[in-house]
Design a protein around this motif. Structure first.
Motif, short mmCIF file in Angstrom:
data_model
loop_
_atom_site.label_atom_id
_atom_site.label_comp_id
_atom_site.label_asym_id
_atom_site.label_seq_id
_atom_site.Cartn_x
_atom_site.Cartn_y
_atom_site.Cartn_z
N PRO A 87 11.32 -7.52 -0.08
CA PRO A 87 11.04 -7.37 1.35
C PRO A 87 12.15 -7.90 2.25
CG PRO A 87 9.09 -8.16 0.20
CD PRO A 87 10.21 -8.20 -0.79
N GLY A 88 12.57 -9.15 2.00
CA GLY A 88 13.69 -9.70 2.75
C GLY A 88 13.46 -9.84 4.25
N ARG A 97 3.13 -9.91 3.45
CA ARG A 97 2.49 -8.78 4.10
C ARG A 97 2.97 -7.46 3.51
NH1 ARG A 97 3.02 -10.07 8.94
NH2 ARG A 97 0.86 -10.31 9.58
N ILE A 98 4.27 -7.35 3.30
CA ILE A 98 4.81 -6.10 2.75
C ILE A 98 4.33 -5.88 1.33
CG2 ILE A 98 6.95 -4.99 1.98
CD1 ILE A 98 8.31 -6.13 4.45
N VAL A 99 4.34 -6.94 0.51
CA VAL A 99 3.87 -6.80 -0.88
C VAL A 99 2.41 -6.37 -0.91
CG1 VAL A 99 3.38 -8.04 -3.01
CG2 VAL A 99 5.54 -8.45 -1.82
N LEU A 100 1.58 -7.00 -0.09
CA LEU A 100 0.16 -6.65 -0.08
C LEU A 100 -0.07 -5.24 0.46
CD1 LEU A 100 -1.43 -10.00 1.17
CD2 LEU A 100 -1.58 -9.03 -1.12
N ARG A 101 0.64 -4.88 1.51
CA ARG A 101 0.48 -3.52 2.05
C ARG A 101 0.91 -2.46 1.05
NH1 ARG A 101 2.64 -3.60 8.35
NH2 ARG A 101 0.77 -4.53 9.28
N ASP A 102 2.02 -2.71 0.37
CA ASP A 102 2.48 -1.74 -0.63
C ASP A 102 1.46 -1.57 -1.74
OD1 ASP A 102 4.79 -1.33 0.78
OD2 ASP A 102 6.09 -2.49 -0.56
N LYS A 103 0.89 -2.70 -2.21
CA LYS A 103 -0.09 -2.61 -3.29
C LYS A 103 -1.35 -1.93 -2.81
CE LYS A 103 -1.52 -2.92 -7.35
NZ LYS A 103 -0.89 -2.03 -8.34
N ALA A 104 -1.80 -2.24 -1.60
CA ALA A 104 -3.00 -1.60 -1.08
C ALA A 104 -2.80 -0.10 -0.94
CB ALA A 104 -3.37 -2.21 0.27
N ALA A 105 -1.63 0.32 -0.44
CA ALA A 105 -1.35 1.74 -0.30
C ALA A 105 -1.33 2.44 -1.65
CB ALA A 105 -0.02 1.94 0.42
N ALA A 106 -0.84 1.73 -2.68
CA ALA A 106 -0.78 2.31 -4.02
C ALA A 106 -2.15 2.49 -4.65
CB ALA A 106 0.09 1.44 -4.93
N MET A 107 -3.17 1.86 -4.08
CA MET A 107 -4.53 1.99 -4.61
C MET A 107 -5.30 3.10 -3.94
SD MET A 107 -4.58 -0.40 -6.89
CE MET A 107 -6.32 -0.55 -7.28
N VAL A 166 0.65 -17.84 -8.95
CA VAL A 166 0.38 -17.50 -7.56
C VAL A 166 0.31 -15.99 -7.40
CG1 VAL A 166 1.25 -17.64 -5.19
CG2 VAL A 166 1.43 -19.61 -6.69
N GLY A 167 1.11 -15.26 -8.16
CA GLY A 167 1.07 -13.80 -8.11
C GLY A 167 -0.31 -13.27 -8.45
N GLU A 168 -0.95 -13.86 -9.44
CA GLU A 168 -2.29 -13.42 -9.81
C GLU A 168 -3.29 -13.72 -8.69
OE1 GLU A 168 -3.69 -14.34 -13.74
OE2 GLU A 168 -1.67 -14.88 -14.41
N VAL A 169 -3.15 -14.90 -8.09
CA VAL A 169 -4.08 -15.30 -7.03
C VAL A 169 -3.92 -14.41 -5.80
CG1 VAL A 169 -4.74 -17.17 -5.49
CG2 VAL A 169 -4.16 -17.67 -7.87
N VAL A 170 -2.67 -14.08 -5.46
CA VAL A 170 -2.40 -13.29 -4.27
C VAL A 170 -2.78 -11.82 -4.46
CG1 VAL A 170 -0.53 -12.36 -2.84
CG2 VAL A 170 -0.60 -14.80 -3.38
N ALA A 171 -2.41 -11.25 -5.60
CA ALA A 171 -2.62 -9.82 -5.82
C ALA A 171 -4.05 -9.48 -6.23
CB ALA A 171 -1.65 -9.33 -6.89
N ALA A 191 -3.19 3.87 6.29
CA ALA A 191 -3.30 2.99 7.45
C ALA A 191 -4.47 2.02 7.27
CB ALA A 191 -3.47 3.81 8.72
N THR A 192 -5.59 2.54 6.77
CA THR A 192 -6.75 1.67 6.51
C THR A 192 -6.42 0.66 5.43
OG1 THR A 192 -8.28 3.43 7.15
CG2 THR A 192 -9.16 1.63 5.80
N ALA A 193 -5.72 1.11 4.40
CA ALA A 193 -5.34 0.20 3.30
C ALA A 193 -4.47 -0.93 3.82
CB ALA A 193 -4.60 0.98 2.22
N ARG A 194 -3.55 -0.62 4.72
CA ARG A 194 -2.68 -1.68 5.27
C ARG A 194 -3.49 -2.68 6.10
NH1 ARG A 194 0.94 2.76 5.82
NH2 ARG A 194 0.24 3.13 7.96
N ARG A 195 -4.47 -2.19 6.84
CA ARG A 195 -5.29 -3.11 7.63
C ARG A 195 -6.08 -4.05 6.72
NH1 ARG A 195 -6.04 1.55 10.90
NH2 ARG A 195 -8.04 2.03 9.90
N ILE A 196 -6.56 -3.51 5.60
CA ILE A 196 -7.28 -4.35 4.64
C ILE A 196 -6.34 -5.41 4.08
CG2 ILE A 196 -8.40 -4.35 2.38
CD1 ILE A 196 -9.45 -1.52 3.12
N ALA A 197 -5.12 -5.01 3.77
CA ALA A 197 -4.13 -5.96 3.24
C ALA A 197 -3.85 -7.06 4.26
CB ALA A 197 -2.85 -5.22 2.88
#
Length: 217
Positions: A87-88, A97-107, A166-171, A191-197
């Motif tokens: 993300p940087g 935020r970016i990691v969570l949004r990306d994962k949520a979108a992938a679901m 921590v990765g397990e706890v966060v993801a 968009a909904t997935a990102r809001r959930i993230a």
């Protein structure tokens, strides 16, 4: 006189047998596997359906993968190889935020349907379960761990004993939200997935030792 057994001409390289594998055809078969898996689930997937979708014979498929399980494991590995850029953003909140949004979108959508189908089968298929851990979970945990390590290096949070944990706890929460719900992945837009993230971000920050008030918009 003893006859020499040494050949008069040196032997050339052994001839190659068969044709080299066609990477494009391999990719077409794996993409077809994911498409059929999303439509029919693991139980409804057949090698004949995959071959037909890819426009090849079942013999061509079996020259590459000896079983349905091997084919699905290879497809899962391909599906998990999406390119990833750190993300940087410069802050723990922004990166998480970016990691969570990306994962949520992938679901969501077809990728989400594929993951659901694979996880359902993995409950009683050890080889597939191990492939899913390698293709999906370990890379995700590693991304979170790297974000956390960078935050430690910046002095934003104190050092952690186990960044991978921590990765397990966060993801975990974001994956659970999309997997353990009656709503189908194709009924959730990105968009909904990102809001959930974003709703899960404060809890992810606390798990990583960050400050909730430090979130960025």
């Amino acid at each position: 006189m003893t006859r020499s057994t040494t050949p008069s001409h040196p032997a050339g390289p052994a001839p190659r047998r068969g044709r080299p594998r066609d990477a494009a055809r391999d990719r077409a078969l794996l993409d077809a596997t994911l498409a059929v898996l999303a439509e029919s689930g693991y139980g409804g997937l057949t090698t004949a359906a995959v071959a037909a979708r890819a426009g090849v014979s079942t013999a061509t498929l079996y020259r590459r993968w000896s079983s349905k399980e091997d084919l699905v494991i290879a497809a899962a590995a391909l599906h998990g190889e999406a390119s990833y850029e750190p993300p940087g953003t410069g802050t723990l909140a922004g990166d998480l935020r970016i990691v969570l949004r990306d994962k949520a979108a992938a679901m969501t959508g077809e990728p989400g349907r594929v993951i659901r189908a694979l996880i359902g089968e993995a409950a009683h298929n050890t080889a597939l379960a191990e492939a899913l851990v390698t293709a999906f979970l370990r890379p995700l945990y590693g991304r979170v761990a790297e974000v956390v390590r960078q935050a430690v290096d910046r002095g934003e949070i104190p050092p952690l004993d186990d960044a991978e944990l921590v990765g397990e706890v966060v993801a975990g929460p974001v994956m659970t939200h999309f997997l353990l719900t009656p709503q189908l992945p194709e009924d959730v837009d990105e968009a909904t997935a990102r809001r959930i993230a974003d709703r899960l971000l404060p809890f992810a920050l606390r798990a990583a030792g960050g400050t909730v008030g430090a979130q960025e918009s």
